[in-house]
Motif scaffolding. Structure first.
Motif, PDB file in Angstrom:
ATOM      1  N   ALA A   1      16.422  33.550  32.272  1.00 43.27           N
ATOM      2  CA  ALA A   1      16.580  33.207  30.859  1.00 43.27           C
ATOM      3  C   ALA A   1      15.555  32.176  30.420  1.00 43.27           C
ATOM      4  N   ILE A   2      15.222  31.239  31.283  1.00 43.65           N
ATOM      5  CA  ILE A   2      14.160  30.276  30.958  1.00 43.65           C
ATOM      6  C   ILE A   2      13.211  30.182  32.137  1.00 43.65           C
ATOM      7  N   SER A   3      12.006  29.680  31.846  1.00 41.77           N
ATOM      8  CA  SER A   3      11.038  29.499  32.924  1.00 41.77           C
ATOM      9  C   SER A   3      11.267  28.155  33.585  1.00 41.77           C
ATOM     10  N   SER A   4      10.713  27.976  34.784  1.00 41.21           N
ATOM     11  CA  SER A   4      10.789  26.680  35.454  1.00 41.21           C
ATOM     12  C   SER A   4      10.181  25.602  34.583  1.00 41.21           C
ATOM     13  N   LYS A   5       9.111  25.974  33.894  1.00 43.22           N
ATOM     14  CA  LYS A   5       8.438  24.991  33.074  1.00 43.22           C
ATOM     15  C   LYS A   5       9.353  24.535  31.932  1.00 43.22           C
ATOM     16  N   THR A   6       9.984  25.497  31.266  1.00 43.30           N
ATOM     17  CA  THR A   6      10.925  25.142  30.208  1.00 43.30           C
ATOM     18  C   THR A   6      12.032  24.249  30.762  1.00 43.30           C
ATOM     19  N   ALA A   7      12.503  24.607  31.949  1.00 41.60           N
ATOM     20  CA  ALA A   7      13.568  23.806  32.566  1.00 41.60           C
ATOM     21  C   ALA A   7      13.106  22.364  32.742  1.00 41.60           C
ATOM     22  N   LYS A   8      11.874  22.195  33.232  1.00 44.93           N
ATOM     23  CA  LYS A   8      11.344  20.839  33.412  1.00 44.93           C
ATOM     24  C   LYS A   8      11.239  20.116  32.067  1.00 44.93           C
ATOM     25  N   ASP A   9      10.816  20.882  31.042  1.00 42.58           N
ATOM     26  CA  ASP A   9      10.652  20.258  29.727  1.00 42.58           C
ATOM     27  C   ASP A   9      11.980  19.741  29.163  1.00 42.58           C
ATOM     28  N   ILE A  10      13.019  20.504  29.354  1.00 41.28           N
ATOM     29  CA  ILE A  10      14.290  20.070  28.752  1.00 41.28           C
ATOM     30  C   ILE A  10      15.125  19.185  29.697  1.00 41.28           C
TER      31      ILE A  10
ATOM     32  N   PRO B   1      14.825  16.098  30.789  1.00 38.79           N
ATOM     33  CA  PRO B   1      15.199  14.751  30.306  1.00 38.79           C
ATOM     34  C   PRO B   1      16.403  14.775  29.373  1.00 38.79           C
ATOM     35  N   GLU B   2      16.481  15.838  28.551  1.00 32.06           N
ATOM     36  CA  GLU B   2      17.629  15.919  27.653  1.00 32.06           C
ATOM     37  C   GLU B   2      18.910  16.183  28.432  1.00 32.06           C
ATOM     38  N   VAL B   3      18.766  16.969  29.502  1.00 32.09           N
ATOM     39  CA  VAL B   3      19.927  17.256  30.355  1.00 32.09           C
ATOM     40  C   VAL B   3      20.397  15.962  31.027  1.00 32.09           C
ATOM     41  N   ILE B   4      19.419  15.133  31.446  1.00 33.78           N
ATOM     42  CA  ILE B   4      19.759  13.857  32.087  1.00 33.78           C
ATOM     43  C   ILE B   4      20.561  12.983  31.116  1.00 33.78           C
ATOM     44  N   LEU B   5      20.214  13.082  29.836  1.00 32.72           N
ATOM     45  CA  LEU B   5      20.922  12.253  28.857  1.00 32.72           C
ATOM     46  C   LEU B   5      22.314  12.796  28.528  1.00 32.72           C
ATOM     47  N   GLY B   6      22.682  13.897  29.184  1.00 32.58           N
ATOM     48  CA  GLY B   6      24.064  14.342  29.062  1.00 32.58           C
ATOM     49  C   GLY B   6      24.245  15.625  28.260  1.00 32.58           C
ATOM     50  N   ASN B   7      23.136  16.213  27.809  1.00 33.93           N
ATOM     51  CA  ASN B   7      23.278  17.436  27.015  1.00 33.93           C
ATOM     52  C   ASN B   7      23.391  18.675  27.912  1.00 33.93           C
ATOM     53  N   SER B   8      24.173  19.616  27.472  1.00 31.54           N
ATOM     54  CA  SER B   8      24.357  20.838  28.248  1.00 31.54           C
ATOM     55  C   SER B   8      23.122  21.725  28.112  1.00 31.54           C
ATOM     56  N   PRO B   9      22.566  22.200  29.246  1.00 29.22           N
ATOM     57  CA  PRO B   9      21.374  23.068  29.190  1.00 29.22           C
ATOM     58  C   PRO B   9      21.627  24.309  28.343  1.00 29.22           C
ATOM     59  N   ASP B  10      22.801  24.924  28.473  1.00 27.28           N
ATOM     60  CA  ASP B  10      23.098  26.131  27.703  1.00 27.28           C
ATOM     61  C   ASP B  10      22.957  25.861  26.211  1.00 27.28           C
ATOM     62  N   LYS B  11      23.468  24.701  25.810  1.00 27.17           N
ATOM     63  CA  LYS B  11      23.464  24.357  24.391  1.00 27.17           C
ATOM     64  C   LYS B  11      22.033  24.070  23.914  1.00 27.17           C
ATOM     65  N   ILE B  12      21.277  23.349  24.760  1.00 25.01           N
ATOM     66  CA  ILE B  12      19.890  23.027  24.390  1.00 25.01           C
ATOM     67  C   ILE B  12      19.106  24.328  24.186  1.00 25.01           C
ATOM     68  N   ILE B  13      19.275  25.231  25.126  1.00 22.43           N
ATOM     69  CA  ILE B  13      18.527  26.490  25.086  1.00 22.43           C
ATOM     70  C   ILE B  13      18.894  27.278  23.829  1.00 22.43           C
ATOM     71  N   LYS B  14      20.182  27.297  23.543  1.00 16.75           N
ATOM     72  CA  LYS B  14      20.656  28.037  22.377  1.00 16.75           C
ATOM     73  C   LYS B  14      20.139  27.382  21.086  1.00 16.75           C
TER      74      LYS B  14
ATOM     75  N   THR C   1      15.002  30.609  24.746  1.00 18.19           N
ATOM     76  CA  THR C   1      15.239  31.590  25.793  1.00 18.19           C
ATOM     77  C   THR C   1      13.944  32.329  26.076  1.00 18.19           C
ATOM     78  N   GLN C   2      13.698  32.604  27.306  1.00 20.35           N
ATOM     79  CA  GLN C   2      12.471  33.257  27.733  1.00 20.35           C
ATOM     80  C   GLN C   2      12.417  34.685  27.170  1.00 20.35           C
ATOM     81  N   ILE C   3      11.226  35.094  26.699  1.00 20.90           N
ATOM     82  CA  ILE C   3      11.085  36.473  26.216  1.00 20.90           C
ATOM     83  C   ILE C   3      10.726  37.359  27.390  1.00 20.90           C
ATOM     84  N   SER C   4      11.635  38.248  27.759  1.00 21.08           N
ATOM     85  CA  SER C   4      11.386  39.133  28.893  1.00 21.08           C
ATOM     86  C   SER C   4      11.364  40.599  28.450  1.00 21.08           C
ATOM     87  N   ASP C   5      11.602  40.752  27.164  1.00 20.27           N
ATOM     88  CA  ASP C   5      11.670  42.110  26.631  1.00 20.27           C
ATOM     89  C   ASP C   5      10.264  42.731  26.585  1.00 20.27           C
ATOM     90  N   ASP C   6      10.036  43.839  27.281  1.00 20.61           N
ATOM     91  CA  ASP C   6       8.711  44.445  27.431  1.00 20.61           C
ATOM     92  C   ASP C   6       8.068  44.803  26.091  1.00 20.61           C
TER      93      ASP C   6
END
Lengths: 479, 478
Positions: B384-393, B395-408, B413-418
């Motif tokens: 759903a997300i790339s490692s890079k996106t994960a690294k980018d967000i 810090p926000e996760v560390i501050l207590g935000n849910s990754p699912d919510k941040i992504i939404k 969300t990663q574009i994987s649709d051909d």
């Protein structure tokens, strides 16, 4: 105006509630006596005049409004200068605490304050309670109201003399080895050392923590018990206080089956007392000296253990946070040594040295530990005795009050505690009440019992005072 | 110079994380308080004041005892240690000499891949002193009594350590235990955990004369100081002299130990039983209820064994064990992620990015949870997300935000649709004929150009693997 001389607590209460006197009049009566007679008795270290008069006016207002007042409300008293009194100088009669104004009050002072009793003055004592004559006060000596050539005893000499001189209704004292009982005996008043831990030591300048007891000095045993009702009790600030089922010391116990023992070797000295007590208790028997604690051994253990605790308890008087400090120091070691040299008296230094020695590496086992074993054996001896007797009577001291300066040798002074230290080593209750006089000087009768049997001690004493009038002799004192 | 064997014993002073002080009700948290504000008649030793034992401190000591596999004394008592110093308000310290609360325990340390037991002789409750400061150039000393009366447990080891690394390992293990149990805040800078090292050397079975290295608070310096001191003692003996029994300090910058106080100046502390405190009798039920608070806490040794089984390196184990909260996050997150690969990712995030964040954000509180970290890793895992996106967000996760919510919320969300990706790539190819020509003429770098453009056009949300694959395919078609 009503006759205010030699009032008991109950009589004072009656005069106040019946409006035969006002509380202000009462307080002024005592301040007048103090200003008239304390010049040659010197019981007072500092007066609490303004506070006392204000409190008295408040009591009078309450009475005028028709409100009820408690038995202890408006009752004037004095306290030994060992008791911390918030906002009122507390010195323990030492130069090192000269001008020390405590930011808090002792638990017992708070309790009396809450009950409405009125503190008139802080009174004299041996410095840090180290002594048996009040000659060791660093401020001034105190004189015996019966004979101003003589000492009032000590260390609570100011308290006992103030009660005998009718400067107050009652007084507070402390007793580490006889410091309430011996001056009470010398001044012809009633003074009680309760069971160790029955009365809080919080806010009382410490002498020897495992010995120190707070207790009342009054004109009779009844008043002693009334004050005990107020001051006794478990205190969360003093971990050594104990919990009792019953704190009512004024209820007299039926003595019909009470077994009293007296010390054989003092049979002659005690003969009047034995006769009087016999009529009101179940039995009175003599105790062979060999069954009793060895008083010399007790005194020796006492004068090792007490100085040991003193040497540690007095370390806080270092000139750093409060109290007097030398102006001569060049470094921290000199702050300590010069401050303590300049502002502590010779007897205090003697005891610090003795205690420091007894606790030192290499001497601890030979002195402190051995003395602790003696203490344990004294406790056992008393346990055995109290399985046979409910109460034990002895003279409080073997002689009446001595002449000032007579006991300049420390050992002879220490020996005036001979019959009183046992109760402190064992933590048991003991009272001294006036008995027959010697050379027209009062003598004390000591009544002891097992731990927590304070009511029994007080009941025997009250019964004795119902049958005799030795405790009324102070009314004949002519100042 | 292996003919000498060093022997090391350690005393550790741990400040307990109680609410109030050891013998009075004053606040025990004075790090940020103005000097001499958390004081009262008891900790200032006014005449007539008396100590009262803090029940909370006794409970923490009992909990600590559990961590040391130790016996809790049913009958424990206090003693006075007498000495004059301006920051010692009573002129004595209340401590435990004859009947310490914790007796006969041990900890296990990992040395050369093997576990070794270090005995804990005893540990006792006592109170800290105030703090003296000597302003430079001033002819006075300032004393702050806020710290006076802070509850301490002094942990006394057996002389079971025989090298500086063993000593360091022991210190780290004890530190890990007390912090994991939560009995201390463990703040090394503020003296929550200080130690004295006793060391001697001997060439035979008889112990040599020891020196005491006093008042250290860094594990690394403990190792350095011991290494220096052992070498110094060897040189003393080799030159035919005797080691003096003395107290020595450690000069951090020079890396040397220096004499502070000789044996002849050793104090006679005149210990005797504290008469203001009756002996403390601990009932079985009180001991049980104190220890019940921590029955779910895993001790560092158990965690280490679990980490070894999971294949973590010693260094990775050490980082996790030295950081109880990080370790908890790890243990929670690996439970909530699927496979060994994602477990490794959990570890990498915690050892890498998270450590960096912690050291860059000393004043910010981390609210990272195992749950959120697992969520983040699972998002990578599902593509759903790339490692890079994960690294980018992150810090926000560390501050207590849910990754699912941040992504939404951020639509990242990663574009994987051909077909979606193909449309984007086709447009880029059409717009960049020169680059297409470069690629066709054999310039491999041109491939990177196209992937970069796709990432730019998708704000980094394009699935990188897929993008590569499709760019290659479409360039080939072109």
């Amino acid at each position: 105006m009503a006759d205010l001389s030699n009032l008991s607590i109950q009589k004072t209460h009656y005069l106040l509630t019946s409006k035969e006197t006002s509380c202000v009049e009462l307080v002024k009566y005592y301040f007048d006596r103090i200003s008239k007679y304390d010049g040659h008795l010197q019981t007072v270290i500092i007066l609490n005049t303004d506070n006392a008069l204000e409190q008295a006016r408040n009591v009078d207002e309450k009475i005028a409004k028709g409100e009820n007042i408690g038995l202890m409300e408006g009752i004037p008293y004095v306290a030994k200068d060992m008791f911390l009194t918030e906002g009122v100088q507390t010195t323990a009669a030492s130069q090192i605490l000269k001008d020390f104004i405590p930011p808090y009050s002792a638990t017992v002072i708070d309790k009396l304050n809450k009950a409405g009793s009125i503190l008139l003055a802080k009174v004299n004592q041996d410095e840090f309670a180290h002594g048996g004559s009040t000659e060791n006060s660093s401020y001034h000596k105190t004189f015996n109201p019966w004979d101003v050539e003589r000492v009032p005893g000590g260390s609570s000499g100011g308290s006992a003399a103030a009660v005998a001189a009718d400067f107050c209704v009652f007084a507070l004292g402390t007793d580490t080895g006889g410091s309430i009982r011996q001056p009470s005996a010398y001044c012809g008043v009633s003074g009680m050392k309760p069971t160790y831990g029955l009365v809080s030591r919080y806010g009382v300048v410490a002498m020897a923590s495992s010995f120190d007891c707070v207790g009342p000095i009054a004109k009779d045993a009844k008043d002693v018990s009334i004050v005990m009702d107020v001051i006794a009790g478990r205190d969360s600030k003093d971990s050594t206080t104990i919990e009792l089922d019953d704190y009512n010391f004024t209820n007299e116990i039926n003595l019909e089956t009470t077994r009293v023992g007296y010390l054989k070797s003092y049979e002659e000295l005690l003969s009047d007392s034995i006769q009087n007590i016999s009529s009101s208790v179940g039995s009175v028997e003599s105790i062979p000296d060999s069954d009793f604690i060895d008083p010399i051994m007790a005194l020796a253990a006492y004068y090792i253990l007490v100085p040991s605790e003193i040497s540690s308890n007095l370390e806080r008087y270092d000139g750093i946070r409060y109290g007097q400090v030398t102006s001569e120091a060049k470094d921290i070691d000199q702050i300590y040594s010069k401050t303590r040299d300049e502002f502590l008296g010779p007897e205090v230094k003697r005891r610090i040295l003795m205690g420091t020695y007894a606790l030192s590496a290499g001497y601890y086992d030979a002195y402190y530990k051995k003395a602790m074993r003696v203490r344990k054996s004294i406790i056992n001896t008393f346990d055995n005795l109290f399985s046979k007797y409910d109460a034990i009577i002895t003279p409080t001291t073997v002689d009446p009050a001595f002449v000032l300066g007579e006991k300049s040798d420390p050992i002879s002074m220490y020996k005036t505690d001979l019959l009183t230290v046992g109760a402190n080593l064992a933590g048991i209750p003991a009272i001294s009440i006036p008995t027959s006089t010697v050379d027209n000087l009062p003598m004390g009768l000591q009544i002891m019992s097992a731990q927590t049997k304070d009511s029994l001690v007080l009941s025997v004493a009250s019964q004795y005072q119902q049958n005799t009038s030795w405790h009324k002799k102070i009314e004949e004192i002519n100042l | 110079m292996n003919k000498y064997q060093p022997t090391i014993g350690i005393e550790i002073h741990t400040q307990l994380a109680t609410k109030s002080k050891m013998f009075c009700g004053c606040d025990n948290a004075s790090v940020d308080a103005e000097p001499n504000t958390n004081i009262c008649p008891v900790c200032l030793a006014l005449p007539g004041s008396l100590p009262v034992i803090n029940k909370g401190a006794v409970e923490l000591a009992i909990i600590m005892g559990l961590g040391f596999n130790a016996k809790i004394a049913k009958h424990t008592s206090f003693d006075r240690k007498n000495y004059f110093y301006p920051d010692s308000p009573k002129g004595y310290q209340i401590t435990q000499m004859d009947e310490p609360i914790i007796q006969e325990g041990y900890v296990e340390i990992l040395i050369d891949g093997e576990f070794k037991r270090i005995g804990i002789h005893h540990a006792h409750l006592e109170e800290d002193a105030g703090k003296s400061t000597h302003p430079a150039g001033a002819d006075y000393t300032l004393v702050d009594f806020n710290r006076a009366g802070t509850p301490l447990v002094e942990i006394v080891s057996d002389p079971d350590m025989h090298s500086p690394i063993e000593a360091k390992r022991y210190l780290q293990e004890v530190y890990a235990i007390v912090t994991r149990l939560g009995v201390t805040h463990g703040d090394l800078q503020h003296g929550n955990f200080k130690f004295d090292l006793n060391v001697s050397i001997s060439s035979d079975s008889k112990l040599g004369t020891r020196t005491e290295l006093k008042n250290l608070n860094s594990f690394r310096n403990a190792e350095r100081a011991l290494t220096y001191e052992i070498q110094r003692q060897i040189e003393v003996l080799e030159s035919g002299q005797k080691v003096e029994q003395e107290t020595r300090g450690f000069d951090d910058t020079k890396g040397v130990t220096f004499s502070q106080r000789g044996k002849e100046f050793a104090h006679d502390y005149r210990y005797f039983p504290e008469p203001d405190l009756p002996p403390l009798v601990l009932t079985d039920s009180f001991i049980k209820s104190s220890q019940a608070h921590i029955k779910d806490i895993k001790l560092p040794i158990d965690i280490r064994k679990q980490l070894i089984d999971a294949g973590l390196s010693e260094k990775e184990q050490d980082i996790l064990i030295s950081q109880p909260t990080t370790c908890d996050i790890y243990l929670d997150a690996v439970q909530k992620t699927k496979n060994a690969k994602s477990h490794k990712q959990v570890l990498n995030f915690l050892i890498g990015d998270y450590q960096a964040w912690l050291s860059d954000n000393l004043s910010v509180e981390s609210k990272l949870t195992g749950n959120n970290l697992a969520e983040l890793i699972n998002q990578i895992d599902s593509g759903a997300i790339s490692s890079k996106t994960a690294k980018d967000i992150f810090p926000e996760v560390i501050l207590g935000n849910s990754p699912d919510k941040i992504i939404k919320d951020q639509g990242i969300t990663q574009i994987s649709d051909d077909s979606e990706l193909e449309n984007i790539i086709k447009e880029i190819i059409t717009n960049n004929p020169k680059a297409v020509a470069d690629y066709k003429s054999g310039n491999e770098k041109a491939l990177g150009f196209f992937v970069g453009q796709v990432m730019a056009a998708t704000k980094g949300q394009a699935n990188p693997g897929k993008t590569n694959q499709l760019v290659l395919k479409l360039l080939g078609d072109n």
